[in-house]
Design an enzyme around this catalytic site. Structure first.
Site, PDB file in Angstrom:
ATOM      1  N   HIS A   1       4.604   0.243   1.437  1.00 31.39           N
ATOM      2  CA  HIS A   1       4.879  -0.565   2.622  1.00 31.39           C
ATOM      3  C   HIS A   1       3.909  -1.727   2.734  1.00 31.39           C
ATOM      4  O   HIS A   1       2.836  -1.719   2.123  1.00 31.39           O
ATOM      5  CB  HIS A   1       4.782   0.303   3.891  1.00 31.39           C
ATOM      6  CG  HIS A   1       3.441   0.937   4.081  1.00 31.39           C
ATOM      7  ND1 HIS A   1       3.040   2.074   3.421  1.00 31.39           N
ATOM      8  CD2 HIS A   1       2.378   0.587   4.867  1.00 31.39           C
ATOM      9  CE1 HIS A   1       1.822   2.400   3.778  1.00 31.39           C
ATOM     10  NE2 HIS A   1       1.395   1.493   4.658  1.00 31.39           N
TER      11      HIS A   1
ATOM     12  N   HIS B   1       0.040   5.669   0.999  1.00 33.60           N
ATOM     13  CA  HIS B   1      -0.938   6.664   1.417  1.00 33.60           C
ATOM     14  C   HIS B   1      -0.608   8.016   0.783  1.00 33.60           C
ATOM     15  O   HIS B   1       0.568   8.356   0.590  1.00 33.60           O
ATOM     16  CB  HIS B   1      -0.951   6.811   2.940  1.00 33.60           C
ATOM     17  CG  HIS B   1      -1.196   5.530   3.659  1.00 33.60           C
ATOM     18  ND1 HIS B   1      -2.280   4.729   3.406  1.00 33.60           N
ATOM     19  CD2 HIS B   1      -0.485   4.895   4.636  1.00 33.60           C
ATOM     20  CE1 HIS B   1      -2.232   3.668   4.185  1.00 33.60           C
ATOM     21  NE2 HIS B   1      -1.146   3.741   4.934  1.00 33.60           N
TER      22      HIS B   1
ATOM     23  N   ARG C   1      -4.114   0.681  -2.672  1.00 31.34           N
ATOM     24  CA  ARG C   1      -3.551  -0.663  -2.751  1.00 31.34           C
ATOM     25  C   ARG C   1      -2.832  -0.807  -4.086  1.00 31.34           C
ATOM     26  O   ARG C   1      -3.432  -0.715  -5.153  1.00 31.34           O
ATOM     27  CB  ARG C   1      -4.658  -1.708  -2.597  1.00 31.34           C
ATOM     28  CG  ARG C   1      -4.158  -3.131  -2.420  1.00 31.34           C
ATOM     29  CD  ARG C   1      -5.304  -4.118  -2.234  1.00 31.34           C
ATOM     30  NE  ARG C   1      -6.030  -3.874  -1.012  1.00 31.34           N
ATOM     31  CZ  ARG C   1      -7.332  -3.602  -0.959  1.00 31.34           C
ATOM     32  NH1 ARG C   1      -8.052  -3.532  -2.064  1.00 31.34           N
ATOM     33  NH2 ARG C   1      -7.921  -3.396   0.193  1.00 31.34           N
TER      34      ARG C   1
ATOM     35  N   GLU D   1       1.711   7.402   9.178  1.00 33.08           N
ATOM     36  CA  GLU D   1       1.559   6.399  10.220  1.00 33.08           C
ATOM     37  C   GLU D   1       2.914   5.919  10.735  1.00 33.08           C
ATOM     38  O   GLU D   1       3.967   6.210  10.161  1.00 33.08           O
ATOM     39  CB  GLU D   1       0.732   5.214   9.727  1.00 33.08           C
ATOM     40  CG  GLU D   1       1.357   4.424   8.602  1.00 33.08           C
ATOM     41  CD  GLU D   1       0.412   3.349   8.068  1.00 33.08           C
ATOM     42  OE1 GLU D   1      -0.810   3.442   8.273  1.00 33.08           O
ATOM     43  OE2 GLU D   1       0.906   2.408   7.428  1.00 33.08           O
TER      44      GLU D   1
ATOM     45  N   GLN E   1       0.823  -1.208   0.000  1.00 30.67           N
ATOM     46  CA  GLN E   1       0.000   0.000   0.000  1.00 30.67           C
ATOM     47  C   GLN E   1       0.854   1.252   0.000  1.00 30.67           C
ATOM     48  O   GLN E   1       2.050   1.213   0.276  1.00 30.67           O
ATOM     49  CB  GLN E   1      -0.888   0.031   1.247  1.00 30.67           C
ATOM     50  CG  GLN E   1      -1.770  -1.171   1.438  1.00 30.67           C
ATOM     51  CD  GLN E   1      -2.549  -1.115   2.749  1.00 30.67           C
ATOM     52  OE1 GLN E   1      -2.298  -0.264   3.599  1.00 30.67           O
ATOM     53  NE2 GLN E   1      -3.502  -2.022   2.907  1.00 30.67           N
TER      54      GLN E   1
END
Length: 254
Positions: A122, A50, A142, A67, A48
């Site tokens: 990641h 972001h 994804r 994150e 994935q």
């Protein structure tokens, strides 16, 4: 002080080590002011990426996603690419099912902190349980799913992904009152608090605390892992017990 209730989530890739039954891959501990989870994958999670704040606001109409993981069991993760790649090569390898050949896989150790800024590709490997903190955003693209029949978001992922090796950011703990700051980012801070009998806390920003090991009591409430509670700015509490907490506070995000 607000005590939060864990929300177990069954996932196809979920294990049973979190103590909430078989197949529970995620336990949501908090949703505001940051999203905090425990993850327990028994197989590779999808690869994935972001979107950053600016892109997400422009394209998705909401904030970006940043994150970090605190590793609870050692194993292997994907962190970026092993070599510089082009969008065309990524598209070709995704279509062929051979993206693994250019992903950077690294070993992570118990207690290691992994910061994942927006744009870094990641994935968590099998058996790598983590405490995960995220900015409160739903935007995940994804890129690759090992042939599983789930939707990919390839073109959006390629618009935001860093297509070259990304060094793992160094983590330099700094002392704070009652513990240490493990990670300081523009969006949140991650703290670790040992509990050798007693701990006084008086945060100046919202502080989400999760007991990861041991037993504790605060304001007459008995806590066992993964008990989580929220302290508001200026709130003062005294915690008694043995074990340790992880704590997260938002930092300039919104």
């Amino acid at each position: 002080m607000q005590v939060l209730h864990p929300k177990p989530v069954v996932r196809p890739w979920g294990g049973s080590a979190l103590g909430f039954g078989p197949g529970v891959g995620e336990v949501w501990l908090a949703e505001a002011p940051l999203l905090v989870k425990l993850l327990d994958p028994v197989e590779w999670l999808s690869v994935q990426v972001h979107p950053p704040h600016g892109y997400a606001l422009r394209v998705e109409g909401g904030p970006g996603k940043y994150e970090a993981w605190y590793v609870l069991t050692p194993g292997e993760i994907v962190y970026g690419f092993a070599q510089p790649v082009s969008r065309e090569e990524v598209r070709r390898r995704v279509a062929e099912g051979s993206l693994e050949g250019i992903l950077n896989r690294i070993r992570v150790a118990l207690g290691q902190v992994v910061y994942i800024p927006a744009g870094v590709v990641h994935a968590l490997g099998p058996g790598v349980q983590v405490y995960e903190v995220q900015t409160p955003s739903d935007f995940t693209y994804r890129l690759y799913d090992y042939g599983r029949p789930r939707e990919l978001h390839l073109e959006k992922a390629l618009e935001v992904a860093v297509l070259e090796p990304t060094p793992l950011p160094p983590v330099r703990p700094e002392p704070v009152a009652g513990g240490e700051c493990l990670l300081k980012t523009p969006y949140f801070r991650l703290h670790r608090y040992p509990l050798p009998g007693g701990l006084g806390l008086h945060p100046q920003a919202p502080l989400l605390l999760t007991l990861l090991e041991g037993k504790a009591q605060v304001q007459g409430i008995h806590l066992e892992p993964p008990a989580t509670f929220l302290l508001e700015p200026g709130e003062q509490v005294w915690v008694e017990g043995e074990g340790w907490f992880l704590g997260v506070s938002p930092e300039g995000f919104g």
